[in-house]
Motif scaffolding. Structure first.
Motif, PDB file in Angstrom:
ATOM      1  N   LEU A 103       0.883  -1.164   0.000  1.00 56.43           N
ATOM      2  CA  LEU A 103       0.000   0.000   0.000  1.00 56.43           C
ATOM      3  C   LEU A 103       0.921   1.215   0.000  1.00 56.43           C
ATOM      4  CD1 LEU A 103      -2.749  -0.828   2.681  1.00 56.43           C
ATOM      5  CD2 LEU A 103      -2.967  -0.906   0.198  1.00 56.43           C
ATOM      6  N   ASP A 104       0.495   2.293  -0.640  1.00 56.36           N
ATOM      7  CA  ASP A 104       1.292   3.518  -0.609  1.00 56.36           C
ATOM      8  C   ASP A 104       1.416   4.015   0.819  1.00 56.36           C
ATOM      9  OD1 ASP A 104       1.342   3.396  -3.357  1.00 56.36           O
ATOM     10  OD2 ASP A 104      -0.339   4.790  -3.611  1.00 56.36           O
ATOM     11  N   THR A 107      -1.730   5.529   1.965  1.00 53.49           N
ATOM     12  CA  THR A 107      -2.950   4.709   1.918  1.00 53.49           C
ATOM     13  C   THR A 107      -3.119   4.028   3.272  1.00 53.49           C
ATOM     14  OG1 THR A 107      -2.660   4.293  -0.437  1.00 53.49           O
ATOM     15  CG2 THR A 107      -4.098   2.777   0.731  1.00 53.49           C
ATOM     16  N   TYR A 134     -11.243  -1.093  -2.428  1.00 56.46           N
ATOM     17  CA  TYR A 134     -10.820   0.174  -1.816  1.00 56.46           C
ATOM     18  C   TYR A 134     -11.996   1.120  -1.673  1.00 56.46           C
ATOM     19  CZ  TYR A 134      -6.107  -1.340  -3.039  1.00 56.46           C
ATOM     20  OH  TYR A 134      -4.943  -2.046  -3.146  1.00 56.46           O
ATOM     21  N   HIS A 189       0.788   2.441  -7.423  1.00 57.42           N
ATOM     22  CA  HIS A 189      -0.175   3.566  -7.403  1.00 57.42           C
ATOM     23  C   HIS A 189      -1.375   3.312  -8.323  1.00 57.42           C
ATOM     24  CE1 HIS A 189       2.747   5.779  -5.198  1.00 57.42           C
ATOM     25  NE2 HIS A 189       3.416   6.291  -6.194  1.00 57.42           N
ATOM     26  N   GLN A 190      -1.789   2.077  -8.443  1.00 62.62           N
ATOM     27  CA  GLN A 190      -2.757   1.759  -9.498  1.00 62.62           C
ATOM     28  C   GLN A 190      -4.065   2.556  -9.434  1.00 62.62           C
ATOM     29  OE1 GLN A 190      -3.086  -2.240 -10.673  1.00 62.62           O
ATOM     30  NE2 GLN A 190      -5.009  -1.952 -11.766  1.00 62.62           N
ATOM     31  N   VAL A 191      -4.703   2.576  -8.274  1.00 63.39           N
ATOM     32  CA  VAL A 191      -6.005   3.264  -8.199  1.00 63.39           C
ATOM     33  C   VAL A 191      -5.828   4.760  -8.489  1.00 63.39           C
ATOM     34  CG1 VAL A 191      -7.950   3.831  -6.684  1.00 63.39           C
ATOM     35  CG2 VAL A 191      -6.964   1.527  -6.627  1.00 63.39           C
ATOM     36  N   LYS A 192      -4.789   5.334  -7.914  1.00 58.99           N
ATOM     37  CA  LYS A 192      -4.541   6.765  -8.137  1.00 58.99           C
ATOM     38  C   LYS A 192      -4.309   7.046  -9.626  1.00 58.99           C
ATOM     39  CE  LYS A 192      -2.493   7.375  -3.579  1.00 58.99           C
ATOM     40  NZ  LYS A 192      -1.235   7.301  -2.853  1.00 58.99           N
ATOM     41  N   LEU A 205      -7.457   7.190   0.379  1.00 64.35           N
ATOM     42  CA  LEU A 205      -7.583   5.812  -0.107  1.00 64.35           C
ATOM     43  C   LEU A 205      -7.434   4.844   1.060  1.00 64.35           C
ATOM     44  CD1 LEU A 205      -7.937   4.204  -2.763  1.00 64.35           C
ATOM     45  CD2 LEU A 205      -5.448   4.112  -2.945  1.00 64.35           C
TER      46      LEU A 205
HETATM   47  N1  URA Z   1      -3.682   1.888  -5.501  1.00 68.04           N
HETATM   48  C1  URA Z   1      -2.997   3.002  -5.173  1.00 68.04           C
HETATM   49  O1  URA Z   1      -2.944   3.960  -5.913  1.00 68.04           O
HETATM   50  N2  URA Z   1      -2.374   3.014  -3.996  1.00 68.04           N
HETATM   51  C2  URA Z   1      -2.416   2.007  -3.104  1.00 68.04           C
HETATM   52  O2  URA Z   1      -1.837   2.100  -2.032  1.00 68.04           O
HETATM   53  C3  URA Z   1      -3.146   0.848  -3.476  1.00 68.04           C
HETATM   54  C4  URA Z   1      -3.755   0.818  -4.677  1.00 68.04           C
END
Ligand code: URA
Length: 238
Positions: A103-104, A107, A134, A189-192, A205
């Motif tokens: 996790l970042d 996060t 998330y 950083h996938q979700v971001k 997040l």
């Molecule tokens: N996606 C993100 O950007 N950050 C995370 O920590 C996990 C998934």
């Protein structure tokens, strides 16, 4: 080979100090011989160890769920920042667990720690399609166009096309949105980056589940507990 006191302490027979006492009191036998020294080396597969006449129940792996706080890195060591492993009590740290996936630093939420390498591999391999869910807060209004784009697979900044992801909107207006996102991969950083590709920014997040494991909301940020038998069973059934 491992030290007898470490084997006993790791298996839940007390702290290192407690088990040293236990050994001194002559209640431990190795291959039928009373042992009074803590520092002898044993092989748990070869030696028959008994405690008060009962065979040792050896605990090899540990599985923890932590509610990661902001500002802590999900690594076993870092030169500058506190790590999730730094938050563990000595007993749990003695198993040398590591975080499953990352996790970042900013996060928060569910992170699993274990020393079970095989389980770790299965949890983070995209091949096994493990859902990671998330909760996210976004700086702008998220809309149906975003849901569709997530479903079709977002192309992020380096040209990579993400696997289809599920986006659901809890609330949305021009001040910002609250959403749930489910992905099966774990790119940096996938979700971001997925939201950035839609010209939107993640401002908060939190991971709420990982495969069959849901974050126990009774665990405050920075705290953790061992997984229950049922959670462990569910995890291994993936
Ligand atoms: N996606 C993100 O950007 N950050 C995370 O920590 C996990 C998934």
């Amino acid at each position: 080979m491992e030290r007898l006191d470490k084997v006993l302490a790791n298996s839940g027979y007390g702290s290192r100090k407690d088990v040293k006492k236990l050994i001194k009191s002559g209640l431990i036998e190795v291959d039928g011989e009373k042992i009074k020294s803590s520092n002898i080396q044993v092989d748990i597969n070869e030696n028959k160890i008994t405690i008060k006449g009962e065979p040792l129940i050896y605990k090899k792996y540990i599985y923890l769920m932590m509610n990661k706080p902001d500002g802590v890195v999900s690594a076993t060591f870092d030169n500058f920042d506190e790590t999730v492993v730094d938050l563990l009590e000595e007993y749990h740290a003695s198993f040398n667990p590591f975080p499953v996936g990352r996790l970042d630093k900013d996060t928060v939420g569910l992170i699993i720690l274990t020393n079970d390498g095989e389980l770790n591999h299965r949890m983070i391999s995209p091949k096994w399609h493990v859902d990671k869910v998330y909760y996210a807060e976004i700086n702008k209004a998220v809309d149906d166009g975003d849901i569709k784009a997530f479903e079709e697979g977002i192309e992020i900044d380096d040209g990579y096309k993400c696997m289809p992801a599920k986006l659901s909107i809890l609330s949305a207006d021009s001040n910002g949105s609250r959403v749930m996102v489910t992905i099966q991969e774990g790119k940096f950083h996938q979700v971001k980056r997925m939201f950035l590709a839609r010209n939107k920014e993640v401002v908060y997040l939190k991971r709420v589940s990982f495969g069959a494991i849901r974050l126990d909301e009774g665990i405050s940020e920075g705290s953790y507990r061992e997984l229950t038998e049922e959670e462990l069973k569910a995890l291994k059934e993936i």
